[in-house]
Motif scaffolding. Structure first.
Motif, PDB file in Angstrom:
ATOM      1  N   THR A   4      -4.643  21.460   0.166  1.00  0.00           N
ATOM      2  CA  THR A   4      -3.397  20.830   0.384  1.00  0.00           C
ATOM      3  C   THR A   4      -3.290  19.527  -0.207  1.00  0.00           C
ATOM      4  N   ASP A   5      -2.153  19.470  -0.933  1.00  0.00           N
ATOM      5  CA  ASP A   5      -1.809  18.242  -1.778  1.00  0.00           C
ATOM      6  C   ASP A   5      -0.974  17.465  -0.728  1.00  0.00           C
ATOM      7  N   ARG A   6      -1.661  16.161  -0.183  1.00  0.00           N
ATOM      8  CA  ARG A   6      -1.491  15.378   0.716  1.00  0.00           C
ATOM      9  C   ARG A   6      -0.278  14.009   0.102  1.00  0.00           C
ATOM     10  N   ILE A   7      -0.321  14.055  -1.101  1.00  0.00           N
ATOM     11  CA  ILE A   7       0.466  13.177  -1.798  1.00  0.00           C
ATOM     12  C   ILE A   7       1.677  13.945  -1.984  1.00  0.00           C
ATOM     13  N   ALA A   8       1.929  15.026  -2.292  1.00  0.00           N
ATOM     14  CA  ALA A   8       3.162  15.874  -2.418  1.00  0.00           C
ATOM     15  C   ALA A   8       3.823  16.049  -1.175  1.00  0.00           C
ATOM     16  N   GLN A   9       3.036  16.299  -0.170  1.00  0.00           N
ATOM     17  CA  GLN A   9       3.616  16.201   1.346  1.00  0.00           C
ATOM     18  C   GLN A   9       4.130  15.217   1.786  1.00  0.00           C
ATOM     19  N   GLY A  10       3.541  13.930   1.232  1.00  0.00           N
ATOM     20  CA  GLY A  10       4.026  12.916   1.799  1.00  0.00           C
ATOM     21  C   GLY A  10       5.300  12.265   1.193  1.00  0.00           C
ATOM     22  N   LEU A  11       5.401  12.717  -0.253  1.00  0.00           N
ATOM     23  CA  LEU A  11       6.461  12.386  -0.815  1.00  0.00           C
ATOM     24  C   LEU A  11       7.626  13.391  -0.556  1.00  0.00           C
ATOM     25  N   GLU A  12       7.408  14.498  -0.283  1.00  0.00           N
ATOM     26  CA  GLU A  12       8.512  15.324   0.439  1.00  0.00           C
ATOM     27  C   GLU A  12       8.975  14.885   1.913  1.00  0.00           C
ATOM     28  N   ALA A  13       8.034  14.237   2.407  1.00  0.00           N
ATOM     29  CA  ALA A  13       8.152  13.750   4.109  1.00  0.00           C
ATOM     30  C   ALA A  13       9.272  12.500   3.873  1.00  0.00           C
ATOM     31  N   GLY A  14       9.115  11.926   2.475  1.00  0.00           N
ATOM     32  CA  GLY A  14       9.778  10.688   2.579  1.00  0.00           C
ATOM     33  C   GLY A  14       9.213   9.308   2.333  1.00  0.00           C
ATOM     34  N   TRP A  15       7.869   9.329   1.682  1.00  0.00           N
ATOM     35  CA  TRP A  15       7.288   8.180   1.630  1.00  0.00           C
ATOM     36  C   TRP A  15       7.991   7.357   0.485  1.00  0.00           C
ATOM     37  N   LYS A  16       8.017   6.095   0.801  1.00  0.00           N
ATOM     38  CA  LYS A  16       8.839   5.149  -0.244  1.00  0.00           C
ATOM     39  C   LYS A  16       7.742   4.573  -1.191  1.00  0.00           C
ATOM     40  N   VAL A  17       7.934   4.858  -2.258  1.00  0.00           N
ATOM     41  CA  VAL A  17       6.779   4.430  -3.614  1.00  0.00           C
ATOM     42  C   VAL A  17       7.502   3.637  -4.563  1.00  0.00           C
ATOM     43  N   THR A  18       6.997   2.288  -4.754  1.00  0.00           N
ATOM     44  CA  THR A  18       7.622   1.543  -5.788  1.00  0.00           C
ATOM     45  C   THR A  18       6.421   1.451  -6.770  1.00  0.00           C
ATOM     46  N   ASP A  19       6.733   1.681  -7.970  1.00  0.00           N
ATOM     47  CA  ASP A  19       6.176   1.363  -9.073  1.00  0.00           C
ATOM     48  C   ASP A  19       6.328   0.010  -9.651  1.00  0.00           C
ATOM     49  N   ALA A  20       5.428  -1.002  -9.374  1.00  0.00           N
ATOM     50  CA  ALA A  20       5.758  -2.385  -9.699  1.00  0.00           C
ATOM     51  C   ALA A  20       5.879  -2.516 -11.089  1.00  0.00           C
ATOM     52  N   THR A  21       5.447  -1.470 -12.007  1.00  0.00           N
ATOM     53  CA  THR A  21       5.642  -1.762 -13.518  1.00  0.00           C
ATOM     54  C   THR A  21       6.974  -1.794 -13.775  1.00  0.00           C
ATOM     55  N   THR A  22       7.969  -1.237 -12.796  1.00  0.00           N
ATOM     56  CA  THR A  22       9.458  -1.127 -13.370  1.00  0.00           C
ATOM     57  C   THR A  22      10.320  -2.259 -12.509  1.00  0.00           C
ATOM     58  N   LEU A  23       9.767  -2.761 -11.726  1.00  0.00           N
ATOM     59  CA  LEU A  23      10.565  -4.116 -11.135  1.00  0.00           C
ATOM     60  C   LEU A  23      11.048  -5.014 -11.747  1.00  0.00           C
ATOM     61  N   THR A  24      12.204  -5.394 -11.540  1.00  0.00           N
ATOM     62  CA  THR A  24      13.034  -6.531 -12.518  1.00  0.00           C
ATOM     63  C   THR A  24      13.341  -7.739 -11.518  1.00  0.00           C
ATOM     64  N   ASP A  25      13.396  -7.535 -10.213  1.00  0.00           N
ATOM     65  CA  ASP A  25      13.670  -8.396  -9.451  1.00  0.00           C
ATOM     66  C   ASP A  25      12.387  -8.629  -8.179  1.00  0.00           C
ATOM     67  N   ASN A  26      12.277  -9.749  -7.749  1.00  0.00           N
ATOM     68  CA  ASN A  26      11.586  -9.692  -6.518  1.00  0.00           C
ATOM     69  C   ASN A  26      12.002  -9.060  -5.212  1.00  0.00           C
ATOM     70  N   GLN A  27      11.016  -8.529  -4.518  1.00  0.00           N
ATOM     71  CA  GLN A  27      11.331  -7.494  -3.250  1.00  0.00           C
ATOM     72  C   GLN A  27      10.629  -8.249  -2.104  1.00  0.00           C
ATOM     73  N   THR A  28      11.239  -8.013  -1.002  1.00  0.00           N
ATOM     74  CA  THR A  28      10.445  -8.396   0.289  1.00  0.00           C
ATOM     75  C   THR A  28      10.498  -7.106   1.309  1.00  0.00           C
ATOM     76  N   HIS A  29       9.316  -6.826   1.651  1.00  0.00           N
ATOM     77  CA  HIS A  29       9.116  -5.750   2.648  1.00  0.00           C
ATOM     78  C   HIS A  29       8.487  -6.276   4.055  1.00  0.00           C
ATOM     79  N   GLU A  30       8.727  -5.525   4.841  1.00  0.00           N
ATOM     80  CA  GLU A  30       8.065  -5.999   6.138  1.00  0.00           C
ATOM     81  C   GLU A  30       7.431  -4.790   6.941  1.00  0.00           C
TER      82      GLU A  30
END
Length: 68
Positions: A4-30
């Motif tokens: 079972t590909d748990r990562i693919a399942q998580g992405l399909e289930a709506g995991w929010k993934v941020t690749d920091a190498t693509t960020l252009t602004d600061n972000q705040t998460h809680e």
């Protein structure tokens, strides 16, 4: 036997993934918990905490790899 590909399942289930190498602004998460490292210990801990109803952020230095 197929694995079972748990990562693919998580992405399909709506995991929010941020690749920091693509960020252009600061972000705040809680979240209730931040786990640094997504190896066996971090991944298992995140799953247990998320299933308990907590919001979890995983921080990983490496890339997210998965098969389609």
């Amino acid at each position: 036997m197929s694995l079972t590909d748990r990562i693919a399942q998580g992405l399909e289930a709506g995991w929010k993934v941020t690749d920091a190498t693509t960020l252009t602004d600061n972000q705040t998460h809680e979240a209730d918990v931040v786990i640094v490292g997504t190896g066996a210990g971090g991944g298992t801990t995140a799953e247990i905490l998320a299933k308990s109803g907590l919001s979890v952020i995983l921080v990983e230095e490496g890339r997210l790899y998965y098969q389609k």
